[in-house]
Design an enzyme around this catalytic site. Structure first.
Site, PDB file in Angstrom:
ATOM      1  N   ASP A   1      -9.901   3.708  -3.610  1.00  0.00           N
ATOM      2  CA  ASP A   1     -10.597   2.510  -3.134  1.00  0.00           C
ATOM      3  C   ASP A   1     -11.970   2.349  -3.785  1.00  0.00           C
ATOM      4  OD1 ASP A   1      -8.433   2.281  -1.551  1.00  0.00           O
ATOM      5  OD2 ASP A   1      -9.527   2.264   0.348  1.00  0.00           O
TER       6      ASP A   1
ATOM      7  N   ASP B   1       0.826  -1.212   0.000  1.00  0.00           N
ATOM      8  CA  ASP B   1       0.000   0.000   0.000  1.00  0.00           C
ATOM      9  C   ASP B   1       0.862   1.265   0.000  1.00  0.00           C
ATOM     10  OD1 ASP B   1      -2.394   1.374   0.038  1.00  0.00           O
ATOM     11  OD2 ASP B   1      -3.239   0.212   1.681  1.00  0.00           O
TER      12      ASP B   1
END
Ligand code: GAL
Length: 477
Positions: free
Chosen positions: A275, A176
């Site tokens: 997202d 990430d």
């Protein structure tokens, strides 16, 4: 096609990639991940139950193999061991550690995935890996796997022969992009959400500076593979390459820093957008519905091929407020785009109709096609003129090839059942003068023969997934 679009897509076409002798990463990953449904509420039991259900529900037989832990698996307070510097698992959530869980998941014939971050902390505030790439790669490898990642640069248009190793061979690292230290900021900013369909540097002045020093868009022709973001992800790639394990490396840089231009030399897949969120359109903070993501995909689809895949984010099929039709469209497009198919819904008590979507044989087979690495492409927008950037009505008519023929994906972005017509003269490679057999990928049934055009009713937000085969001689009759 719009001239700006054509130039952009030509410039983005990939040629090189990471190639593993055991085939890991050649095709999009298939699996399950905890984040979309469980967020931080995870523990060993969740993953063991998921592994068992993947077997019992037939998903493993369909090819789903990764059981992926997302954020929040480590000890938030202690973070690292003072002496070894290793990340300390949260032993309350994982009483047998990650290794103990990995062993059990491997015993089921499945693979375990883990999550890390190319910053000081993960997005949830747990230990990040920047500056600790080697120790973390070694730790993840020690918890998992058995053969060496051997990068070779390879022309991706060639179908590569590889020796398939027996048994489970790999694990997965999702890496990430939160909490980047200032000394690692990029010079320029690029986030896909700030791109509104123009040239690359156009309209890049909204939003936050995106962890960049200047807060400005890059000059034309800037090579993003020299950016600090690329370097942060390369550090972990090199650390993983130093292990005697194959690790599927999934970059989660949200499309920032034009990851699609360099991700192919760094990992096996790369997130292309913020997202995902279980809504049809719109967005909430940094989480987005399906149509804005598909809109972006209708401009940035062609950086996917064998060994490297645009990742349109983990599946929300079966989650939130999505209707059945919306879940079907979501799955059809993510599978058609050759995104990794990472299930994000609870498998316990899953509805049959949701399971039927996730386990759809022909759609999964298209995603995993052994001979065609590219995904579907838009050939006609439908509601809007071709090449229009629109987050509610993106391209509706898409096509792609597989070993079985030409496939058409026809989306209805309107809020009511609508008659959609495929004109074979408009589909690249097909002809209005020929007769075709039309096959429904959803049901596995043939729908009949068509010449010139094929019309069908498509429910609101649903997608028709068709396979078209040319009729030659008596074949088709
Ligand atoms: C985000 C990422 C999500 C999830 C989350 C965990 O940055 O895009 O998929 O991993 O972090 O905190």
């Amino acid at each position: 096609m719009h001239p700006v679009l054509a130039t952009l897509l030509a410039a983005a076409a990939p040629a090189l990639g990471l190639v593993n002798p055991d085939g890991t990463g050649r095709l999009p990953a298939l699996g399950w991940n905890s984040w979309n449904e469980y967020a931080c509420d995870i523990n060993e039991t969740v993953f063991l139950r998921v592994g068992q259900l993947m077997i019992d529900l037939g998903l493993k037989d369909r090819g789903y193999e990764y059981v992926n832990i997302d954020d929040c698996w480590s000890n938030k307070e202690l973070r690292r061991d003072n002496i070894t510097q290793q990340i300390i698992p949260d032993y309350e959530k994982f009483p047998n550690g990650i290794k103990g869980l990995a062993d059990k998941i491997h015993d089921m014939g499945l693979k375990l995935g883990i999550y890390g971050d190319a910053g000081t902390s993960t997005c949830g505030g747990y230990a990040g890996s920047i500056g600790y790439e080697d120790v973390d790669a070694a730790t993840f490898a020690a918890w998992g796997v058995d053969c060496k990642l051997m990068p070779r640069h390879q022309d991706k248009t060639v179908v590569v022969e590889f020796e398939q190793l027996t048994g489970w061979a790999g694990t997965d690292l999702k890496y990430d992009n939160c909490n980047v230290p200032e000394e690692w900021y990029d010079l320029w900013k690029y986030a896909p959400e700030l791109w509104f369909g123009g040239g690359q540097a156009e309209s890049q002045d909204n939003g936050d500076p995106g962890s960049s020093v200047t807060g400005e868009p890059a000059p034309a022709g800037y090579d993003w593979s020299t950016s600090n973001t690329a370097k942060r992800y390369d550090l972990m790639r090199d650390a993983l390459l130093g292990q005697n394990r194959t690790i599927q490396y999934s970059l989660c840089a949200w499309g920032h820093s034009h990851v699609e231009q360099w991700g192919n030399d760094t990992g096996h897949s790369w997130r292309m957008w913020g997202d995902i969120y279980p809504e049809w359109d719109g967005h909430y903070q940094w989480s987005w519905g399906l149509m804005p993501i598909l809109n972006h995909a209708s401009f940035f689809y062609n950086t996917t091929n064998f060994w490297g895949h645009n990742d349109w984010d983990m599946l929300e099929v079966g989650n939130g407020n999505l209707t059945l039709e919306e879940s079907r469209s979501h799955f059809a497009f993510w599978s058609g785009l050759k995104s990794p198919l990472i299930i994000g819904t609870k498998l316990d008590g899953i509805d049959d109709e949701i399971l039927d979507i996730l386990a759809n044989k022909e759609l999964v087979e298209f995603n995993q096609d052994p001979a065609y690495g590219e995904g579907i492409k838009p050939y006609k927008w439908g509601i809007n003129p071709d090449g229009t950037w629109n987050q509610t009505h993106p391209a509706e008519f898409w096509c792609g090839e597989s070993v079985k023929g030409t496939h058409l994906y026809v989306l209805n972005t309107l809020n009511a059942t609508t008659r959609k017509t495929v004109d074979f003269d408009e589909v690249p490679g097909l002809s209005g003068r020929k007769t075709y057999k039309v096959h429904d990928m959803w049901t596995g049934r043939d729908l009949g023969m068509a010449k010139g055009k094929y019309s069908m009713k498509v429910k609101a937000h649903d997608t028709a997934a068709l396979r078209i085969e040319e009729c030659r001689g008596r074949r088709c009759h």
